[in-house]
Each structure stands twice: as C-alpha cells, then as structure tokens.
Design a protein around this motif. Structure first.
Motif, PDB file in Angstrom:
ATOM      1  N   LYS A 118       0.910  -1.127  -0.242  1.00 30.98           N
ATOM      2  CA  LYS A 118      -0.185  -0.318   0.245  1.00 30.98           C
ATOM      3  C   LYS A 118       0.962   1.155  -0.164  1.00 30.98           C
ATOM      4  O   LYS A 118       2.050   1.173   0.651  1.00 30.98           O
ATOM      5  N   ILE A 119       0.265   2.410  -0.783  1.00 34.06           N
ATOM      6  CA  ILE A 119       1.045   3.501  -0.806  1.00 34.06           C
ATOM      7  C   ILE A 119       0.523   4.506  -0.187  1.00 34.06           C
ATOM      8  O   ILE A 119      -0.756   4.734   0.370  1.00 34.06           O
ATOM      9  N   VAL A 120       1.525   4.815   0.984  1.00 32.18           N
ATOM     10  CA  VAL A 120       1.076   5.564   2.716  1.00 32.18           C
ATOM     11  C   VAL A 120       1.590   7.225   1.811  1.00 32.18           C
ATOM     12  O   VAL A 120       2.835   7.379   2.354  1.00 32.18           O
ATOM     13  N   TYR A 179      -2.977   3.975  10.240  1.00 35.21           N
ATOM     14  CA  TYR A 179      -3.096   2.747   9.050  1.00 35.21           C
ATOM     15  C   TYR A 179      -2.745   1.336   9.057  1.00 35.21           C
ATOM     16  O   TYR A 179      -3.079   0.380   8.326  1.00 35.21           O
ATOM     17  N   CYS A 180      -1.521   2.500   9.027  1.00 31.00           N
ATOM     18  CA  CYS A 180       0.032   0.644   8.444  1.00 31.00           C
ATOM     19  C   CYS A 180      -0.336  -0.348   9.707  1.00 31.00           C
ATOM     20  O   CYS A 180      -0.357  -1.570   9.793  1.00 31.00           O
ATOM     21  N   GLY A 181      -0.980   0.610  10.960  1.00 34.99           N
ATOM     22  CA  GLY A 181      -1.647  -0.978  11.938  1.00 34.99           C
ATOM     23  C   GLY A 181      -2.837  -1.437  11.647  1.00 34.99           C
ATOM     24  O   GLY A 181      -2.895  -2.725  11.333  1.00 34.99           O
ATOM     25  N   ASP A 197      -4.686  -4.632   6.334  1.00 38.07           N
ATOM     26  CA  ASP A 197      -4.452  -6.055   6.467  1.00 38.07           C
ATOM     27  C   ASP A 197      -3.276  -6.456   5.633  1.00 38.07           C
ATOM     28  O   ASP A 197      -2.538  -7.420   4.993  1.00 38.07           O
ATOM     29  N   ALA A 198      -3.069  -5.411   5.147  1.00 40.31           N
ATOM     30  CA  ALA A 198      -1.589  -5.364   3.948  1.00 40.31           C
ATOM     31  C   ALA A 198      -0.037  -5.500   5.118  1.00 40.31           C
ATOM     32  O   ALA A 198      -0.266  -5.203   5.660  1.00 40.31           O
ATOM     33  N   PRO A 201       6.342  -5.128  13.831  1.00 42.96           N
ATOM     34  CA  PRO A 201       7.628  -5.390  13.580  1.00 42.96           C
ATOM     35  C   PRO A 201       7.609  -6.616  12.454  1.00 42.96           C
ATOM     36  O   PRO A 201       8.172  -7.033  11.753  1.00 42.96           O
ATOM     37  N   GLU A 202       6.183  -7.016  12.435  1.00 43.69           N
ATOM     38  CA  GLU A 202       5.513  -8.108  11.670  1.00 43.69           C
ATOM     39  C   GLU A 202       5.451  -7.778  10.175  1.00 43.69           C
ATOM     40  O   GLU A 202       5.641  -8.452   8.977  1.00 43.69           O
TER      41      GLU A 202
END
Ligand code: 13P
Ligand code: SF4
Length: 310
Positions: free
Chosen positions: A195-197, A222-224, A227-228, A248-249
């Motif tokens: 995903k591009i943030v 958003y990154c948390g 699902d990406a 970290p994953e």
C-alpha cells in the motif's frame, strides 16, 4: 562518549531537573529513544499544553519549541538547536503574510502549525495535517478562508471539502515536495501488494496514487489497521523507526526523492538534533525559547482555537 552513555547522562539530568523531552517522529532513532513523549505535530502541541514539569526540552525544529512556549509560558522551554528551522515555516514570512492578509479583509485565517509565532499571531485558527479537515469544516461553508502556508495541504483540503472560497499561500515543505512519482511507481511494480501511504504535504500527483493520505500519526495508525504486510512510505524517513517498532511483522519501504541516489528522504533540520546537543542543552539549560508577550498571547489564541476543535 558513546550513545548509551550520552543517553544515560540525559536520563540522569531529566530526573535531577524534572525535565521532560518531547520529540517529533522525524528526529533520529537515538533521539527518539530518549524522548518521554514522541508524537506528530498535533500530539506534541497538546502534550506541550498539558505537561506537568518545569522544563520542556523540545527535540524538534524551532517552530515546535515556540509552540510549546506559547502554550506553556511559565515553563522553561529548551531548544537544543535554535537554527533547526523548517522550509515550510520559512516559506511564510510574517511581514509578507500580513500584507497578503490585508488584501482579504473578510477572510478567516487558517494556518498550519508549521509557522513562526509571528504568523500564528495573524491567524484565527491553527491546524496540523492531522486536523486540517476538521478545522476547515468547523468554519461555516460561506466564510472565505486564507489557508497558509502549505499549498499542497491547502489544495488537498480544498479538494476534500469542495470549497471554492479558500485562498492559498504559496508555501511548501522541500522534503515532502521532493518525492519522485516515477520511483514510487517503480517500487509499486516491484512490490505489487504494498500500500502507498502519503503525507498531504506532498504534491497532488503523488497524493493521487496513494492508498492512504494522512498525517504522521494517521499513517502510523493506518499501517497498523491495514491487512497489508508491505507499505511504500512517502514521508520523512524518521517515521520508519516507530513503524518497525510498532509493527515488526510488517515491511516498510521508504520512497526516494527525485534528485538523489538516496533510498529515503530526510529532513535535515530534524536531524540537526543529536544526543550531544540535547545533553549540552539540559546541562546548561540553554538555549531557551523566549517570546515577546504580546505576540505570544496573539499566537496562543490561534493554537487554543485549534485545540478546542474536536
Ligand atoms: P505532522 O507531524 O502533522 O505529520 O507534520 C509533518 C511535518 O512535516 C512536521 O514538520
Ligand atoms: Fe519543516 Fe518539512 Fe522538515 Fe517538517 S519535514 S520540519 S515541514 S522542512
């Protein structure tokens, strides 16, 4: 001195002096590690207002420490590197802005917090990239607005709200304007599931390819939630340390700037803050931020107006 002994000495001095360190996500990893509070511009403004300690050391750029002093005038606000400026704040000189404002006497002024205290004093309500939309939406639709100083954030908000009564000051952040669309699209080809943030201080043609557009705190959130597992991160690279720590994953790939072979884009002003100059600043309780009281009061109103908007 090694980084760990510098950090130890900083911790000792913080305890001894009852000092608190606030740091922006764009500072270096080792500076972020000695911070009591790490945040984006909005979170740090609120923290600066509410903090219960006699000394605040601001690990960030000068407009941020000024904001802390505006909101906490009775506290000692220390700024390790007063010459750590901001290309965006510097793109809006208070005198020139006063002349610009005079041309639009019926307009309300909304200014990004990335401004000098002089510009804040000419502002009705401040905003950050986290709350710019709420701030603009809190103003009646028929009330014309001057939006300063970031032309990219301004036009993004204009597009979201459909308002045609916003006049934009022509300023920008050189860091966020430097990203290369071609290089971002190449990264996307190599990592099709990523995903591009994107931070809204970037140019419109970069914002256009984003899966998510938001402030530093918004991007982190958003990154948390997404699902990406992979993200192409189009903002200042300091944020990557916090991303990797929180998730970290997941994998975070920094977007590169246009005219450079560097893999990521950094704000040179934020990186001027080091463990050495934080330690010296705490030891000497200097440099300290001091403001003219009339200007401080005028600026305070615009920041309080922002903080009052939920
Ligand atoms: P935010 O902290 O609001 O995301 O702003 C980014 C920035 O450029 C701070 O200088
Ligand atoms: Fe200013 Fe841009 Fe650096 Fe933020 S990233 S402090 S807006 S120059």
């Amino acid at each position: 001195m090694t980084n760990s002994s510098l950090a130890e000495r900083i911790e000792e001095l913080k305890r001894e002096k009852n000092a608190v360190i606030l740091a922006h996500y764009y500072t270096t990893d080792e500076v972020q590690a000695v911070a009591d509070f790490l945040g984006d511009s909005l979170a740090l403004s609120i923290k600066a207002r509410d903090i219960d300690a006699p000394i605040i050391l601001f690990a960030g750029v000068n407009f941020m420490a000024e904001t802390a002093k505006v909101l906490s005038p009775d506290k000692k606000v220390l700024l390790p590197v007063p010459e750590a400026g901001c290309s965006l704040a510097e793109s809006c000189d208070a005198e020139a802005f006063a002349a610009f404002k005079a041309k639009y006497p019926d307009h309300k002024v909304v200014s990004y917090v990335n401004t000098s205290v002089g510009v804040k004093a000419l502002t009705d309500v401040c905003c950050t990239s986290s709350n710019a939309l709420q701030v603009v939406n809190s103003i009646p639709a028929d009330q014309p607005i001057i939006f300063a100083p970031d032309r990219n954030l301004g036009s993004y908000i204009q597009k979201l709200t459909g308002r045609d009564n916003m006049v934009l000051w022509d300023g920008a952040c050189t860091v966020h304007e430097e990203f290369s669309l071609e290089k971002i699209l190449k990264l996307k080809e190599e990592h099709p599931a990523a995903k591009i943030v994107v931070h809204p201080e970037c140019k419109a043609y970069i914002v256009q390819v984003a899966d998510y557009v938001g402030s530093t705190a918004g991007i982190l959130e958003y990154c948390g939630q997404s699902d990406a597992d992979e993200f192409i991160v189009v903002t200042e690279a300091g944020i990557l340390a916090e991303m990797q720590k929180r998730y970290p994953e997941k994998r975070f790939i920094p977007a590169p700037p246009e005219d450079s072979t560097c893999a990521c884009n950094e704000c040179r002003y934020m990186k001027m803050v080091t463990l050495e100059n934080i330690l010296a600043c705490l030891e000497n309780e200097s440099p300290e931020v001091n403001l003219d009281e009339d200007v401080r009061r005028a600026a305070e109103r615009s920041i309080q107006n922002m903080v009052a908007i939920k």
